[in-house]
Design a protein around this motif. Sequence first.
Motif, mmCIF file in Angstrom:
data_model
loop_
_atom_site.group_PDB
_atom_site.id
_atom_site.type_symbol
_atom_site.label_atom_id
_atom_site.label_comp_id
_atom_site.label_asym_id
_atom_site.label_seq_id
_atom_site.Cartn_x
_atom_site.Cartn_y
_atom_site.Cartn_z
ATOM 1 N N ARG A 257 0.833 -1.214 0.000
ATOM 2 C CA ARG A 257 0.000 0.000 0.000
ATOM 3 C C ARG A 257 0.862 1.257 0.000
ATOM 4 O O ARG A 257 0.549 2.238 -0.696
ATOM 5 C CB ARG A 257 -0.937 -0.011 1.216
ATOM 6 N N ALA A 258 1.947 1.226 0.770
ATOM 7 C CA ALA A 258 2.831 2.396 0.835
ATOM 8 C C ALA A 258 3.470 2.683 -0.518
ATOM 9 O O ALA A 258 3.539 3.842 -0.955
ATOM 10 C CB ALA A 258 3.908 2.179 1.894
ATOM 11 N N LEU A 259 3.929 1.646 -1.208
ATOM 12 C CA LEU A 259 4.554 1.843 -2.520
ATOM 13 C C LEU A 259 3.543 2.350 -3.542
ATOM 14 O O LEU A 259 3.869 3.195 -4.381
ATOM 15 C CB LEU A 259 5.182 0.541 -3.001
ATOM 16 N N LEU A 260 2.325 1.856 -3.474
ATOM 17 C CA LEU A 260 1.303 2.311 -4.422
ATOM 18 C C LEU A 260 0.891 3.746 -4.135
ATOM 19 O O LEU A 260 0.588 4.504 -5.060
ATOM 20 C CB LEU A 260 0.092 1.376 -4.369
ATOM 21 N N ARG A 261 0.899 4.147 -2.864
ATOM 22 C CA ARG A 261 0.599 5.548 -2.544
ATOM 23 C C ARG A 261 1.666 6.462 -3.123
ATOM 24 O O ARG A 261 1.365 7.543 -3.641
ATOM 25 C CB ARG A 261 0.516 5.744 -1.029
ATOM 26 N N ARG A 262 2.923 6.048 -3.015
ATOM 27 C CA ARG A 262 4.006 6.860 -3.575
ATOM 28 C C ARG A 262 3.824 7.046 -5.075
ATOM 29 O O ARG A 262 4.054 8.123 -5.618
ATOM 30 C CB ARG A 262 5.353 6.197 -3.323
ATOM 31 N N ARG A 263 3.422 5.985 -5.743
ATOM 32 C CA ARG A 263 3.278 6.042 -7.200
ATOM 33 C C ARG A 263 2.136 6.964 -7.604
ATOM 34 O O ARG A 263 2.158 7.570 -8.665
ATOM 35 C CB ARG A 263 3.058 4.644 -7.767
ATOM 36 N N ALA A 264 1.122 7.089 -6.734
ATOM 37 C CA ALA A 264 -0.041 7.917 -7.066
ATOM 38 C C ALA A 264 0.358 9.381 -7.243
ATOM 39 O O ALA A 264 -0.229 10.111 -8.030
ATOM 40 C CB ALA A 264 -1.109 7.785 -5.988
ATOM 41 N N VAL A 265 1.353 9.820 -6.471
ATOM 42 C CA VAL A 265 1.860 11.192 -6.613
ATOM 43 C C VAL A 265 3.025 11.159 -7.581
ATOM 44 O O VAL A 265 4.045 10.534 -7.325
ATOM 45 C CB VAL A 265 2.314 11.750 -5.248
ATOM 46 N N LYS A 266 2.884 11.818 -8.713
ATOM 47 C CA LYS A 266 3.889 11.711 -9.775
ATOM 48 C C LYS A 266 5.099 12.605 -9.540
ATOM 49 O O LYS A 266 6.229 12.196 -9.776
ATOM 50 C CB LYS A 266 3.249 12.058 -11.129
ATOM 51 N N THR A 267 4.845 13.843 -9.093
ATOM 52 C CA THR A 267 5.952 14.790 -8.914
ATOM 53 C C THR A 267 5.770 15.572 -7.623
ATOM 54 O O THR A 267 4.644 15.770 -7.152
ATOM 55 C CB THR A 267 6.056 15.784 -10.083
ATOM 56 N N ILE A 268 6.889 15.994 -7.061
ATOM 57 C CA ILE A 268 6.900 16.874 -5.893
ATOM 58 C C ILE A 268 7.841 18.021 -6.217
ATOM 59 O O ILE A 268 8.945 17.794 -6.730
ATOM 60 C CB ILE A 268 7.412 16.153 -4.633
ATOM 61 N N GLU A 269 7.436 19.247 -5.905
ATOM 62 C CA GLU A 269 8.288 20.415 -6.154
ATOM 63 C C GLU A 269 8.285 21.324 -4.940
ATOM 64 O O GLU A 269 7.232 21.602 -4.362
ATOM 65 C CB GLU A 269 7.801 21.191 -7.382
ATOM 66 N N ALA A 270 9.453 21.771 -4.559
ATOM 67 C CA ALA A 270 9.574 22.736 -3.462
ATOM 68 C C ALA A 270 10.975 23.324 -3.465
ATOM 69 O O ALA A 270 11.956 22.613 -3.690
ATOM 70 C CB ALA A 270 9.300 22.070 -2.104
ATOM 71 N N ASN A 271 11.072 24.635 -3.267
ATOM 72 C CA ASN A 271 12.347 25.329 -3.053
ATOM 73 C C ASN A 271 13.376 25.006 -4.144
ATOM 74 O O ASN A 271 14.542 24.750 -3.858
ATOM 75 C CB ASN A 271 12.900 24.962 -1.674
ATOM 76 N N GLY A 272 12.928 25.019 -5.391
ATOM 77 C CA GLY A 272 13.850 24.807 -6.504
ATOM 78 C C GLY A 272 14.191 23.362 -6.799
ATOM 79 O O GLY A 272 14.996 23.086 -7.692
ATOM 80 N N VAL A 273 13.596 22.427 -6.062
ATOM 81 C CA VAL A 273 13.862 21.006 -6.274
ATOM 82 C C VAL A 273 12.601 20.343 -6.824
ATOM 83 O O VAL A 273 11.507 20.543 -6.293
ATOM 84 C CB VAL A 273 14.290 20.308 -4.972
ATOM 85 N N ARG A 274 12.787 19.567 -7.879
ATOM 86 C CA ARG A 274 11.661 18.843 -8.483
ATOM 87 C C ARG A 274 11.979 17.355 -8.525
ATOM 88 O O ARG A 274 13.018 16.955 -9.043
ATOM 89 C CB ARG A 274 11.399 19.347 -9.908
#
Length: 222
Positions: A112-129
Amino acid sequence: MVLLAEDDKAIAEPLCRALQREGYVVRVVGDGPSALGATRAGGADLLVLDLGLPEMDGLEVCRRLRSDGVGIPVLMLTARTDEVDFVVGLDAGADDYVAKPFRLAELLARIRALLRRRAVKTIEANGVRMDLAARRVQVNGSEVQLANKEFELLRVLMQHAGEVVTRDAILDEVWNGPESRTSKTLDMHVSWLRRKLCDTNAKPADQRIATVRGVGFRFNID
């Protein structure tokens, strides 16, 4: 769909039934080449991969998938309990591992944890993507190469950007082997990650990853 690559029917059949009861569509394959071909064909959201598959072992399957740029989450099952084997599996590109014999509840939680991670495709904050599916990281538009644990550490911090993440929470999420989940290991990886994020020469107030003494770390959002 969960692709289950396991040649031992005594494990594959009950695990398949358990996953189906959880609502997952499951496909079972019993050897390395079949696992590689089925994953390359697409359609699977997660690969549960036995290390000891016949014809081609799980390590080689994982290495070939990652060399092809296939970013599917891989949960490796292994009867080996040596820390070196776990490290080799993670370095081959596995996202997590569970040692046999495993507790079904723990395995399902990790899935379940791995599938939750996959659901969010990208994260962006403070110049890091972070592109989680492709496992790519850019800092101010330039791509940087991160080792597996560095990537997972950054993911945990960025998913909680602006919040303090405790040391224990990070160790639980990123290092699940008791031999490797030490504060020294965490501190070393934070140091390496700061260097790659260009934080090495920055003042503490300007670092993307801030240390909160006695508690943990925070990814600063500005």
